[in-house]
Design an enzyme around this catalytic site. Sequence first.
Site, short mmCIF file in Angstrom:
data_model
loop_
_atom_site.label_atom_id
_atom_site.label_comp_id
_atom_site.label_asym_id
_atom_site.label_seq_id
_atom_site.Cartn_x
_atom_site.Cartn_y
_atom_site.Cartn_z
N ASP A 1 -3.09 4.72 -2.28
CA ASP A 1 -4.18 5.36 -1.34
C ASP A 1 -4.63 6.69 -1.69
O ASP A 1 -3.52 7.64 -1.89
CB ASP A 1 -3.44 5.23 -0.09
CG ASP A 1 -4.69 5.65 1.19
OD1 ASP A 1 -5.81 4.92 1.41
OD2 ASP A 1 -4.41 6.61 1.71
N GLU B 1 -6.76 3.96 -5.69
CA GLU B 1 -7.69 3.96 -5.32
C GLU B 1 -8.56 5.19 -5.87
O GLU B 1 -8.18 5.97 -5.77
CB GLU B 1 -7.58 4.15 -3.63
CG GLU B 1 -8.92 4.00 -3.04
CD GLU B 1 -9.07 4.66 -1.47
OE1 GLU B 1 -9.98 4.34 -0.87
OE2 GLU B 1 -7.99 5.37 -1.02
N ASP C 1 0.74 -1.18 0.01
CA ASP C 1 0.20 0.04 0.03
C ASP C 1 0.76 1.15 -0.08
O ASP C 1 1.86 1.35 1.01
CB ASP C 1 -0.97 0.00 1.38
CG ASP C 1 -2.25 0.41 1.03
OD1 ASP C 1 -2.43 1.61 0.45
OD2 ASP C 1 -3.20 -0.45 1.50
N HIS D 1 -11.20 -3.61 3.24
CA HIS D 1 -11.10 -2.92 4.32
C HIS D 1 -11.79 -1.77 4.99
O HIS D 1 -12.02 -1.39 5.97
CB HIS D 1 -9.47 -2.73 4.92
CG HIS D 1 -8.96 -1.63 4.03
ND1 HIS D 1 -8.84 -1.61 2.76
CD2 HIS D 1 -8.68 -0.40 4.71
CE1 HIS D 1 -8.26 -0.55 2.22
NE2 HIS D 1 -8.04 0.21 3.43
N ASP D 2 -12.38 -1.10 4.12
CA ASP D 2 -13.16 0.02 4.12
C ASP D 2 -14.57 -0.16 3.83
O ASP D 2 -15.55 0.50 3.86
CB ASP D 2 -12.94 1.21 2.99
CG ASP D 2 -11.39 1.88 3.24
OD1 ASP D 2 -10.85 1.55 4.68
OD2 ASP D 2 -10.83 2.24 2.18
O1 ISL Z 1 -14.31 3.97 3.22
C1 ISL Z 1 -14.58 5.10 2.72
C2 ISL Z 1 -15.64 5.38 1.73
O2 ISL Z 1 -16.45 4.52 1.82
C3 ISL Z 1 -13.70 6.16 3.29
O3 ISL Z 1 -13.81 5.82 4.80
C4 ISL Z 1 -12.20 5.92 3.28
O4 ISL Z 1 -11.41 6.77 3.96
C5 ISL Z 1 -11.94 6.50 2.02
O5 ISL Z 1 -12.32 5.52 0.94
C6 ISL Z 1 -10.10 6.47 1.69
O6 ISL Z 1 -9.77 5.28 1.94
C7 ISL Z 1 -8.26 5.23 2.37
O7 ISL Z 1 -7.81 6.22 2.71
C8 ISL Z 1 -7.97 6.55 4.24
C9 ISL Z 1 -8.10 5.36 5.03
O8 ISL Z 1 -8.54 5.27 6.35
C10 ISL Z 1 -8.68 3.92 4.22
O9 ISL Z 1 -8.59 2.74 5.13
C11 ISL Z 1 -7.93 3.99 2.75
O10 ISL Z 1 -8.42 2.68 2.25
C12 ISL Z 1 -6.84 7.46 5.02
O11 ISL Z 1 -5.42 6.83 4.32
#
Ligand code: ISL
Length: 595
Positions: free
Chosen positions: A242, A296, A140, A371-372
């Site tokens: 990310d 992402e 990541d 994981h989100d």
């Molecule tokens: O899940 C999400 C949208 O449905 C958001 O909570 C998420 O924060 C967003 O998609 C960005 O995600 C990424 O960056 C965040 C981290 O908390 C997430 O786990 C990651 O996948 C900040 O680094």
Amino acid sequence: MRALLTAVASLATLSCLALGQNNSADSRPKAPVTTQAAANKGNDRKWWKEAVVYQIYPRSFKDSNGDGIGDLKGIISKLDYLKSLGIDVIWLNPIYGSPNDDNGYDISDYQAIMKEFGTMQDFDELLKEMHARNLKLVMDLVVNHSSDEHKWFKESRISRSNPYRDYYHWWPAEKGKPAHRWSFFDVNADAWKYDKATDSYYLHYFSQKQPDLNWENPKVREEVFSMMRFWFDKGVDGFRMDVIPFISKDISFPELPAEYHGDYIKYYAHGPHTHEYLQAMNKDVMSKYDVMTVAEGIGVSSDESLDYVDADRHELNMLYHFEGVSLGYLPNSRKVPDPKGYSLVEFKKIYSKWDSVFAQKGWGTVYLGNHDQPRMTTRWGNDSPQWRELSSKMLTTFLLTMRATPYYYAGDELGMINIKFDRIEDYRDIESLNWYQLEKNSGGDLKKFLEAQKISARDNGRTPFQWDKTTNAGFTTGTPWLKVNSNYPTVNVAVEDKDPNSCLNYFRKIVKLRKDNQVLVYGKYTLLDADNPDVYAYTRELDGKKWLVLLNFHDKAASANTGLDLSHAKVLLGNYATPSRDGKLKPYEAVILEL
Ligand code: ISL
Ligand code: CA
């Protein structure tokens, strides 16, 4: 407040993630590829297009030392299991030095391993053992922001003349309050935090402990590129990036331009130099290695996605969109599920549109969990005891038969489901805790909020992986950092391994089917019976082969009206003992037919 609500709404309209894989047998460091143009033209075949990516949330996978937190040694001890799945690539969520405000998405040292996860020696062993099994490793890359405990930020906040000052975005207080920016994880939803030491505000799109890096500073870009080379030189096979669309900002920080109508996420994804930075990254880093990259794709619409992944642009390989996973939440809500459920017709439209985007150029991804996200079976299938297994296998069939690299989330192969906590005290995720506080401060209905979280909270997808029926599902001998789902005595690897009809063995079968048949990878996708409210039907065609996929998304029998002659159809795989051959599907039935 209105801005906040719209921004939260736009968050709900996002969806989240995905990655790709490989097939070259192995070996590091990789030889430089010829030229990017020769390597990546048009619709060429690539290892990462043919790969099945499996995502591991390291904190929740396997604990080797009883501290309740998954770790690298834990993953190493399970490599034979991972190999047995037939997958090609493993994407690991961040494992770098971090104070864990956001479980590793707040990085204090990009070239070290998080203490709880192990040492660099463990990492080297993990990579070596993975490569020995012909498994690729994707890491990541979290470079929109760092931790406030990173050396750069600690320096940066000391004085306005510190050499690291411009590594972050600062706004001197004598200029007044900066124009509002919305924060994902802030109790006031305010992305500017006042810092007394230098009488200035710093920018944090995420939590106060996740200050945004200043990509306009060439030194920051060089630091990031050299850090990426460090990992690629070790032999890492790619990066999942990310919130990468957020890296470039208009550093005059104007009032939100009217065209964004309070939609911060979209605004954040439209910085002035994003593509210039990604092209530089490609040229200076990726082009020198045989690796895969996946963005992402937060805030990126289908008509913009080729700007990231058209091979001729020399940026990234893949992007995962948020449109699919955002379906079925009420507008202007913190991921509150629509009581009417989601519309399968809409679902089909979204995934078919995204398929068409990459029909000529670029390459897609597909995912339903990460994981989100909550567990896919709860959110998109049916987690009741009667339908859990069937609906889970049906969704797995969807993921593994689309023209896109599947990003499959660990635990979904077991049919794991949401834990549905009753109390806020059980949650660990900064997003749920923060939203709860926001709800509370604004006099919202906390009971309703907690009900919605049972479906949508991120912790549902983060509960410990279920290995067997011993204490804590065999995840840890200590106290797990997040509770284990109580269904672990029956939903676990040990039980499912022995059962030829388990979700686990179904996953293994369908991965093999995809790996053995390029029609499932590259074959043309055609949606059939688009208005059917219950059945998702499509064909995949390549080199004279024509396969039909039929998926009943609901708990009642339903028929597909494909207009195709099924009289000679041969069943390749199905989730019932006696699969349907005539288009009349049992509840949650999935079947793949060769025509
Ligand atoms: O899940 C999400 C949208 O449905 C958001 O909570 C998420 O924060 C967003 O998609 C960005 O995600 C990424 O960056 C965040 C981290 O908390 C997430 O786990 C990651 O996948 C900040 O680094
Ligand atoms: Ca541990």
